[in-house]
Design an enzyme around this catalytic site. Structure first.
Site, PDB file in Angstrom:
ATOM      1  N   ASN A  13      35.300  42.548 -43.693  1.00  0.00           N
ATOM      2  CA  ASN A  13      34.836  43.143 -44.930  1.00  0.00           C
ATOM      3  C   ASN A  13      35.068  41.917 -46.106  1.00  0.00           C
ATOM      4  O   ASN A  13      36.088  42.041 -46.478  1.00  0.00           O
ATOM      5  CB  ASN A  13      35.190  44.287 -45.555  1.00  0.00           C
ATOM      6  CG  ASN A  13      34.486  44.847 -46.750  1.00  0.00           C
ATOM      7  OD1 ASN A  13      33.713  44.222 -47.249  1.00  0.00           O
ATOM      8  ND2 ASN A  13      35.219  45.895 -47.251  1.00  0.00           N
ATOM      9  N   LYS A  15      33.918  41.685 -49.083  1.00  0.00           N
ATOM     10  CA  LYS A  15      33.689  42.277 -50.359  1.00  0.00           C
ATOM     11  C   LYS A  15      33.034  41.329 -51.203  1.00  0.00           C
ATOM     12  O   LYS A  15      31.998  40.472 -50.753  1.00  0.00           O
ATOM     13  CB  LYS A  15      35.407  42.609 -50.681  1.00  0.00           C
ATOM     14  CG  LYS A  15      36.000  43.387 -49.883  1.00  0.00           C
ATOM     15  CD  LYS A  15      37.231  43.751 -50.483  1.00  0.00           C
ATOM     16  CE  LYS A  15      38.074  44.748 -49.233  1.00  0.00           C
ATOM     17  NZ  LYS A  15      39.089  45.652 -49.817  1.00  0.00           N
ATOM     18  N   HIS A  98      32.957  53.160 -48.172  1.00  0.00           N
ATOM     19  CA  HIS A  98      34.234  52.470 -48.546  1.00  0.00           C
ATOM     20  C   HIS A  98      34.824  52.886 -49.625  1.00  0.00           C
ATOM     21  O   HIS A  98      34.170  53.333 -50.619  1.00  0.00           O
ATOM     22  CB  HIS A  98      33.882  50.955 -48.753  1.00  0.00           C
ATOM     23  CG  HIS A  98      35.149  50.081 -48.775  1.00  0.00           C
ATOM     24  ND1 HIS A  98      35.766  49.875 -49.695  1.00  0.00           N
ATOM     25  CD2 HIS A  98      35.796  49.323 -47.523  1.00  0.00           C
ATOM     26  CE1 HIS A  98      37.055  49.322 -49.639  1.00  0.00           C
ATOM     27  NE2 HIS A  98      36.782  48.896 -48.309  1.00  0.00           N
ATOM     28  N   GLU A 100      36.408  51.553 -52.258  1.00  0.00           N
ATOM     29  CA  GLU A 100      35.983  50.875 -53.589  1.00  0.00           C
ATOM     30  C   GLU A 100      34.504  51.548 -53.979  1.00  0.00           C
ATOM     31  O   GLU A 100      34.530  51.737 -55.202  1.00  0.00           O
ATOM     32  CB  GLU A 100      35.889  49.510 -53.276  1.00  0.00           C
ATOM     33  CG  GLU A 100      37.362  48.705 -53.221  1.00  0.00           C
ATOM     34  CD  GLU A 100      37.733  47.515 -52.406  1.00  0.00           C
ATOM     35  OE1 GLU A 100      36.425  46.809 -52.101  1.00  0.00           O
ATOM     36  OE2 GLU A 100      38.613  47.416 -51.917  1.00  0.00           O
ATOM     37  N   GLU A 171      40.576  54.484 -43.259  1.00  0.00           N
ATOM     38  CA  GLU A 171      41.295  53.377 -44.345  1.00  0.00           C
ATOM     39  C   GLU A 171      42.042  54.242 -45.306  1.00  0.00           C
ATOM     40  O   GLU A 171      41.157  54.688 -46.230  1.00  0.00           O
ATOM     41  CB  GLU A 171      40.322  52.542 -44.857  1.00  0.00           C
ATOM     42  CG  GLU A 171      39.616  51.629 -43.890  1.00  0.00           C
ATOM     43  CD  GLU A 171      39.058  50.515 -44.716  1.00  0.00           C
ATOM     44  OE1 GLU A 171      39.345  49.447 -44.247  1.00  0.00           O
ATOM     45  OE2 GLU A 171      38.378  50.535 -45.643  1.00  0.00           O
ATOM     46  N   GLY A 177      44.357  46.566 -49.420  1.00  0.00           N
ATOM     47  CA  GLY A 177      44.881  45.342 -50.270  1.00  0.00           C
ATOM     48  C   GLY A 177      46.003  45.483 -51.000  1.00  0.00           C
ATOM     49  O   GLY A 177      46.306  44.763 -52.004  1.00  0.00           O
ATOM     50  N   SER A 216      45.085  46.508 -45.140  1.00  0.00           N
ATOM     51  CA  SER A 216      46.324  45.638 -44.946  1.00  0.00           C
ATOM     52  C   SER A 216      46.607  45.010 -43.493  1.00  0.00           C
ATOM     53  O   SER A 216      47.664  45.126 -43.152  1.00  0.00           O
ATOM     54  CB  SER A 216      47.614  46.145 -45.728  1.00  0.00           C
ATOM     55  OG  SER A 216      47.256  46.194 -47.119  1.00  0.00           O
ATOM     56  N   GLY A 237      39.874  43.546 -44.331  1.00  0.00           N
ATOM     57  CA  GLY A 237      39.422  42.857 -45.619  1.00  0.00           C
ATOM     58  C   GLY A 237      40.055  41.350 -45.993  1.00  0.00           C
ATOM     59  O   GLY A 237      39.411  40.523 -45.194  1.00  0.00           O
TER      60      GLY A 237
END
Ligand code: PGA
Length: 263
Positions: A13, A15, A98, A100, A171, A177, A216, A237
């Site tokens: 991903n 992003k 996701h 986010e 996730e 992150g 992570s 990510g």
């Protein structure tokens, strides 16, 4: 229970990172390295504007392409949005749910459910991300939250989770992150619960449900997650932007596959 028979998926991903040019170079590098990992599926989720040039770069390789999001309507007055039919010519997958999208852009379970229906109708495979927040985890609500996210997103009348090629990405929001992860045992326990829930909902074997871990994931810790019996790969990510690190994660998934085949 073991998902031993499933082909692991390692997904990147990206992003809102990389220029189109950088993305194409990264895709080229991923293709070169992915060649050495024939027993896993590799999926790239670049930004929308990269999709066509990256598709050209992937050419006839086995690396798959996915979009990071899409709208639930098939067309209309939705400024700035992208429909399933716009991405379908080059994408096999779409990433939905996701954290986010949920937390920064306020997507609700209902919106995600509508997207799932539209994506299935368009013949896209879905990587459905679910996960609990730090607060929900502390309150002991992890399984309740995941069950709510799953039961809203995956309608009972969905013909088959496995035939539709739906992958669930577990996730934890607090792991994305942050450099903080659940222990592999905790990730396994939750992934096994997800598989059981899906098996019950869609009358299939839990072993047939593909669950990947995300949050992570690094070259160092990937192996401890992808070797878990209920985890069939990773959604990556930050580390997916660094080719050597992503290569190490693909390698870990390839090895997990080889190990699982040993009787
Ligand atoms: P991260 O992101 O690997 O940078 O934690 C994972 C994701 O957002 O899918």
């Amino acid at each position: 229970m073991t998902a031993a028979g499933l082909r692991p998926v390692v997904a990147a991903n990206w992003k809102m990172h990389t220029t189109v040019e950088e993305g194409c170079l990264l895709a080229r590098d991923v293709c070169e390295r992915a060649d050495k990992h024939p027993d896993i599926d590799v999926v790239l989720f670049p930004p929308f504007v990269h999709l066509w040039p990256v598709a050209d770069m992937l050419g006839a390789t086995d690396v798959e392409l996915g979009a990071q999001n899409m709208h639930w309507e098939t067309s209309g007055a939705f400024t700035g949005e992208i429909s399933a039919s716009m991405i379908a010519p080059v994408c096999r997958y779409v990433l939905l749910g996701h954290s986010e999208r949920r937390h920064v852009f306020h997507e609700t379970d209902d919106m995600i459910a509508r997207k799932v229906r539209t994506a299935v109708a368009a013949g896209l495979r879905i990587m459905l991300a679910i996960g609990e927040t730090e607060q929900e985890r502390r309150n002991g609500e992890t399984i309740a939250v995941l069950t709510r996210q799953l039961s809203t997103a995956l309608p009972v009348d969905l013909p088959s989770l496995t035939q539709e090629g739906i992958v669930i990405a577990y996730e934890p929001v607090w792991a994305i992150g942050t450099g903080v992860t659940p222990t592999p045992d905790d990730a396994e326990r939750v992934s096994a619960a997800i598989s059981l829930w899906c098996a019950d909902r869609f009358a299939c074997q839990p072993e047939a449900v593909k669950v990947v871990y995300g949050g992570s994931v690094t070259a160092e810790n990937a192996v401890s997650f992808v070797r878990q019996p209920s985890i069939s790969g990773a959604l990556v990510g930050g580390a997916s932007l660094r080719i050597d690190e992503f290569d190490a994660i693909m390698h870990a998934a390839q090895e997990s596959r080889t190990l699982r085949e040993v009787p």
